[in-house]
Write an enzyme that holds these catalytic residues in place. Structure first.
Site, PDB file in Angstrom:
ATOM      1  N   PHE A 108     -13.818   2.577   4.816  1.00 35.69           N
ATOM      2  CA  PHE A 108     -12.833   1.830   4.045  1.00 35.69           C
ATOM      3  C   PHE A 108     -12.514   2.608   2.776  1.00 35.69           C
ATOM      4  O   PHE A 108     -13.389   2.885   1.981  1.00 35.69           O
ATOM      5  CB  PHE A 108     -13.333   0.423   3.717  1.00 35.69           C
ATOM      6  CG  PHE A 108     -12.252  -0.431   3.144  1.00 35.69           C
ATOM      7  CD1 PHE A 108     -11.330  -1.057   3.981  1.00 35.69           C
ATOM      8  CD2 PHE A 108     -12.114  -0.577   1.775  1.00 35.69           C
ATOM      9  CE1 PHE A 108     -10.300  -1.821   3.453  1.00 35.69           C
ATOM     10  CE2 PHE A 108     -11.080  -1.336   1.237  1.00 35.69           C
ATOM     11  CZ  PHE A 108     -10.174  -1.955   2.082  1.00 35.69           C
ATOM     12  N   VAL A 109     -11.250   2.969   2.624  1.00 36.44           N
ATOM     13  CA  VAL A 109     -10.857   3.839   1.511  1.00 36.44           C
ATOM     14  C   VAL A 109      -9.920   3.128   0.544  1.00 36.44           C
ATOM     15  O   VAL A 109      -9.225   2.172   0.909  1.00 36.44           O
ATOM     16  CB  VAL A 109     -10.190   5.142   2.028  1.00 36.44           C
ATOM     17  CG1 VAL A 109     -11.193   5.998   2.779  1.00 36.44           C
ATOM     18  CG2 VAL A 109      -8.978   4.845   2.905  1.00 36.44           C
TER      19      VAL A 109
ATOM     20  N   GLY B 103       0.771  -1.251   0.000  1.00 39.26           N
ATOM     21  CA  GLY B 103       0.000   0.000   0.000  1.00 39.26           C
ATOM     22  C   GLY B 103       0.794   1.289   0.000  1.00 39.26           C
ATOM     23  O   GLY B 103       0.338   2.293  -0.541  1.00 39.26           O
TER      24      GLY B 103
ATOM     25  N   ASP C  83      -5.763  -0.498  -1.687  1.00 42.84           N
ATOM     26  CA  ASP C  83      -6.543  -1.350  -2.576  1.00 42.84           C
ATOM     27  C   ASP C  83      -7.776  -1.934  -1.908  1.00 42.84           C
ATOM     28  O   ASP C  83      -7.920  -1.924  -0.678  1.00 42.84           O
ATOM     29  CB  ASP C  83      -5.683  -2.532  -3.035  1.00 42.84           C
ATOM     30  CG  ASP C  83      -5.482  -3.558  -1.908  1.00 42.84           C
ATOM     31  OD1 ASP C  83      -5.069  -3.148  -0.809  1.00 42.84           O
ATOM     32  OD2 ASP C  83      -5.783  -4.748  -2.123  1.00 42.84           O
TER      33      ASP C  83
ATOM     34  N   ARG D 224      -5.421   0.826  -6.632  1.00 45.85           N
ATOM     35  CA  ARG D 224      -4.198   1.432  -6.086  1.00 45.85           C
ATOM     36  C   ARG D 224      -3.746   2.636  -6.903  1.00 45.85           C
ATOM     37  O   ARG D 224      -3.079   3.532  -6.384  1.00 45.85           O
ATOM     38  CB  ARG D 224      -3.058   0.406  -6.050  1.00 45.85           C
ATOM     39  CG  ARG D 224      -3.283  -0.770  -5.114  1.00 45.85           C
ATOM     40  CD  ARG D 224      -1.980  -1.573  -4.970  1.00 45.85           C
ATOM     41  NE  ARG D 224      -2.168  -2.873  -4.365  1.00 45.85           N
ATOM     42  CZ  ARG D 224      -2.205  -3.120  -3.053  1.00 45.85           C
ATOM     43  NH1 ARG D 224      -2.088  -2.137  -2.203  1.00 45.85           N
ATOM     44  NH2 ARG D 224      -2.359  -4.349  -2.607  1.00 45.85           N
TER      45      ARG D 224
ATOM     46  N   LYS E 263      -6.805   6.105  11.003  1.00 47.27           N
ATOM     47  CA  LYS E 263      -8.208   6.039  11.469  1.00 47.27           C
ATOM     48  C   LYS E 263      -8.142   5.807  12.967  1.00 47.27           C
ATOM     49  O   LYS E 263      -8.123   4.669  13.428  1.00 47.27           O
ATOM     50  CB  LYS E 263      -8.922   4.838  10.837  1.00 47.27           C
ATOM     51  CG  LYS E 263      -9.127   4.904   9.352  1.00 47.27           C
ATOM     52  CD  LYS E 263      -9.966   3.685   8.945  1.00 47.27           C
ATOM     53  CE  LYS E 263      -9.712   3.271   7.528  1.00 47.27           C
ATOM     54  NZ  LYS E 263     -10.308   1.978   7.182  1.00 47.27           N
TER      55      LYS E 263
ATOM     56  N   GLU F 172       4.221   3.981   6.103  1.00 48.57           N
ATOM     57  CA  GLU F 172       3.003   3.172   5.968  1.00 48.57           C
ATOM     58  C   GLU F 172       1.937   3.955   5.211  1.00 48.57           C
ATOM     59  O   GLU F 172       1.928   5.178   5.232  1.00 48.57           O
ATOM     60  CB  GLU F 172       2.460   2.834   7.368  1.00 48.57           C
ATOM     61  CG  GLU F 172       2.623   1.382   7.781  1.00 48.57           C
ATOM     62  CD  GLU F 172       1.672   0.416   7.071  1.00 48.57           C
ATOM     63  OE1 GLU F 172       1.229   0.671   5.932  1.00 48.57           O
ATOM     64  OE2 GLU F 172       1.382  -0.623   7.676  1.00 48.57           O
ATOM     65  N   ASP F 173       1.027   3.218   4.583  1.00 41.69           N
ATOM     66  CA  ASP F 173      -0.088   3.880   3.911  1.00 41.69           C
ATOM     67  C   ASP F 173      -1.142   4.338   4.918  1.00 41.69           C
ATOM     68  O   ASP F 173      -1.568   5.488   4.908  1.00 41.69           O
ATOM     69  CB  ASP F 173      -0.724   2.965   2.847  1.00 41.69           C
ATOM     70  CG  ASP F 173      -1.068   1.566   3.362  1.00 41.69           C
ATOM     71  OD1 ASP F 173      -0.788   1.251   4.545  1.00 41.69           O
ATOM     72  OD2 ASP F 173      -1.618   0.772   2.582  1.00 41.69           O
TER      73      ASP F 173
ATOM     74  N   ASP G 161      -4.795   1.504  10.808  1.00 41.68           N
ATOM     75  CA  ASP G 161      -6.199   1.193  11.053  1.00 41.68           C
ATOM     76  C   ASP G 161      -6.288   0.645  12.477  1.00 41.68           C
ATOM     77  O   ASP G 161      -6.327   1.417  13.433  1.00 41.68           O
ATOM     78  CB  ASP G 161      -6.627   0.185   9.978  1.00 41.68           C
ATOM     79  CG  ASP G 161      -8.096  -0.162   9.997  1.00 41.68           C
ATOM     80  OD1 ASP G 161      -8.906   0.681  10.368  1.00 41.68           O
ATOM     81  OD2 ASP G 161      -8.441  -1.301   9.626  1.00 41.68           O
TER      82      ASP G 161
HETATM   83  P1  IMP Z   1      -3.831  -2.314  10.619  1.00 42.87           P
HETATM   84  O1  IMP Z   1      -2.857  -3.421  10.859  1.00 42.87           O
HETATM   85  O2  IMP Z   1      -5.231  -2.704  11.005  1.00 42.87           O
HETATM   86  O3  IMP Z   1      -3.420  -0.992  11.222  1.00 42.87           O
HETATM   87  O4  IMP Z   1      -3.988  -2.128   9.071  1.00 42.87           O
HETATM   88  C1  IMP Z   1      -2.995  -1.800   8.278  1.00 42.87           C
HETATM   89  C2  IMP Z   1      -3.208  -2.316   6.870  1.00 42.87           C
HETATM   90  O5  IMP Z   1      -4.573  -2.670   6.566  1.00 42.87           O
HETATM   91  C3  IMP Z   1      -2.865  -1.195   5.937  1.00 42.87           C
HETATM   92  O6  IMP Z   1      -1.475  -1.189   5.674  1.00 42.87           O
HETATM   93  C4  IMP Z   1      -3.714  -1.505   4.739  1.00 42.87           C
HETATM   94  O7  IMP Z   1      -3.042  -2.397   3.885  1.00 42.87           O
HETATM   95  C5  IMP Z   1      -4.935  -2.172   5.293  1.00 42.87           C
HETATM   96  N1  IMP Z   1      -6.039  -1.196   5.437  1.00 42.87           N
HETATM   97  C6  IMP Z   1      -6.552  -0.713   6.586  1.00 42.87           C
HETATM   98  N2  IMP Z   1      -7.558   0.148   6.352  1.00 42.87           N
HETATM   99  C7  IMP Z   1      -7.683   0.222   5.012  1.00 42.87           C
HETATM  100  C8  IMP Z   1      -8.561   0.962   4.138  1.00 42.87           C
HETATM  101  O8  IMP Z   1      -9.429   1.761   4.538  1.00 42.87           O
HETATM  102  N3  IMP Z   1      -8.374   0.745   2.813  1.00 42.87           N
HETATM  103  C9  IMP Z   1      -7.429  -0.104   2.308  1.00 42.87           C
HETATM  104  N4  IMP Z   1      -6.594  -0.808   3.087  1.00 42.87           N
HETATM  105  C10 IMP Z   1      -6.717  -0.645   4.422  1.00 42.87           C
HETATM  106 MG    MG Z   2      -0.603  -1.955   3.774  1.00 38.03          MG
END
Ligand code: IMP
Ligand code: MG
Length: 183
Positions: free
Chosen positions: A153-154, A45, A160, A166, A132, A100-101, A104
Site C-alpha cells: 500500500f503506497v 488520486g 492517500d 497526497r 499492482k 488514473e493514479d 489495484d
Molecule cells: P482498484 O479499483 O482496486 O483498481 O483501485 C483503484 C483505487 O484504489 C485507486 O484509484 C486508489 O484510489 C485506490 N488505491 C489502490 N491501491 C492503493 C495504494 O496502494 N495506495 C493508495 N490508494 C490506492
Molecule cells: Mg483513485
C-alpha cells in the site's frame, strides 16, 4: 512531518518525473491536434499525475474530471464503484484518455471503461501511473503504465491514506504501525 510516517521510498521524485516525461512522449506519438482528445482525470488520486502529464503533452487537448469512490476500508476495495462527480461535457465522438493514479484490483478502471464506452467516444484509452498486477481481480486493458509495483500500500504523488500524504513528491510505503492501527 508527513515524511516521518514513511518506512520506505519506493519511487523517488526524480524517477517519477523522468517516467512521466517518457509517458508524455509516448502519448505525444499517438495523438495529434486534430484529435483534440479529452484527458479524463479520475479524482482524487490522479490530480498530481495529470497536472504533470498534461504539461508534457504537445498536442491540443482538454482535461475533465470524474470522481469515483469504491466501498471498503481505506486499503481494501469491495469491487462496488460509485460515481461521485461526473464529467462536465459529452464525450460522444471524442477521443478519450482516462488518467488514473493506480490500478489495484482493476474494479475502478473496469467500471469507468465500461461506463464511458456506453457514451460512444471515438476512441477510449487508459493511462495509469502505477499498477499492482498481482492484485488484479478483473482484467483491464491499460495502454500506458508508468510503473509496475509490488503488492504494497503506497502513498504520495496524489495517493492517500485517509486523505493524507497526497502532497508527498515521491511514492512511499507507510510505516506498518500507522497502517495497522487504522485498517
Ligand atoms: P482498484 O479499483 O482496486 O483498481 O483501485 C483503484 C483505487 O484504489 C485507486 O484509484 C486508489 O484510489 C485506490 N488505491 C489502490 N491501491 C492503493 C495504494 O496502494 N495506495 C493508495 N490508494 C490506492
Ligand atoms: Mg483513485
Amino acid at each position: 512531518m508527513l515524511e516521518d510516517d514513511i518506512a520506505e521510498v519506493l519511487i523517488d521524485a526524480a524517477t517519477i518525473q523522468a517516467r512521466v516525461a517518457a509517458l508524455g512522449a509516448q502519448i505525444n506519438a499517438d495523438y495529434d491536434d486534430s484529435q483534440n482528445p479529452i484527458l479524463v482525470c479520475v479524482l482524487k488520486g490522479a490530480f498530481v499525475f495529470l497536472a504533470d502529464l498534461t504539461r508534457h503533452l504537445t498536442f491540443r487537448h482538454e482535461v475533465d474530471f470524474m470522481a469515483t469512490s469504491s466501498y471498503g476500508t481505506a486499503t481494501e476495495t469491495t469491487g462496488v464503484v460509485r460515481i461521485l462527480m461526473d464529467l462536465d461535457r459529452s464525450i460522444e465522438g471524442r477521443h478519450v484518455l482516462i488518467v488514473e493514479d493506480i490500478i489495484d484490483s482493476g474494479y475502478t478502471l473496469d467500471y469507468m471503461h465500461r461506463l464511458l464506452v456506453t457514451r460512444n467516444p471515438a476512441s477510449l484509452r487508459t493511462c495509469a501511473l502505477l499498477s499492482k498486477r498481482e492484485r488484479r481481480q478483473v482484467h483491464v486493458p491499460v495502454d500506458y503504465v508508468g510503473f509496475e509495483i509490488p503488492n504494497r500500500f503506497v502513498v504520495g504523488y496524489g495517493l492517500d491514506f485517509g486523505e493524507r500524504y497526497r502532497n508527498l513528491p515521491f511514492i512511499g510505503v507507510l510505516k506498518p504501525e500507522l497502517y495497522q492501527n487504522r485498517t
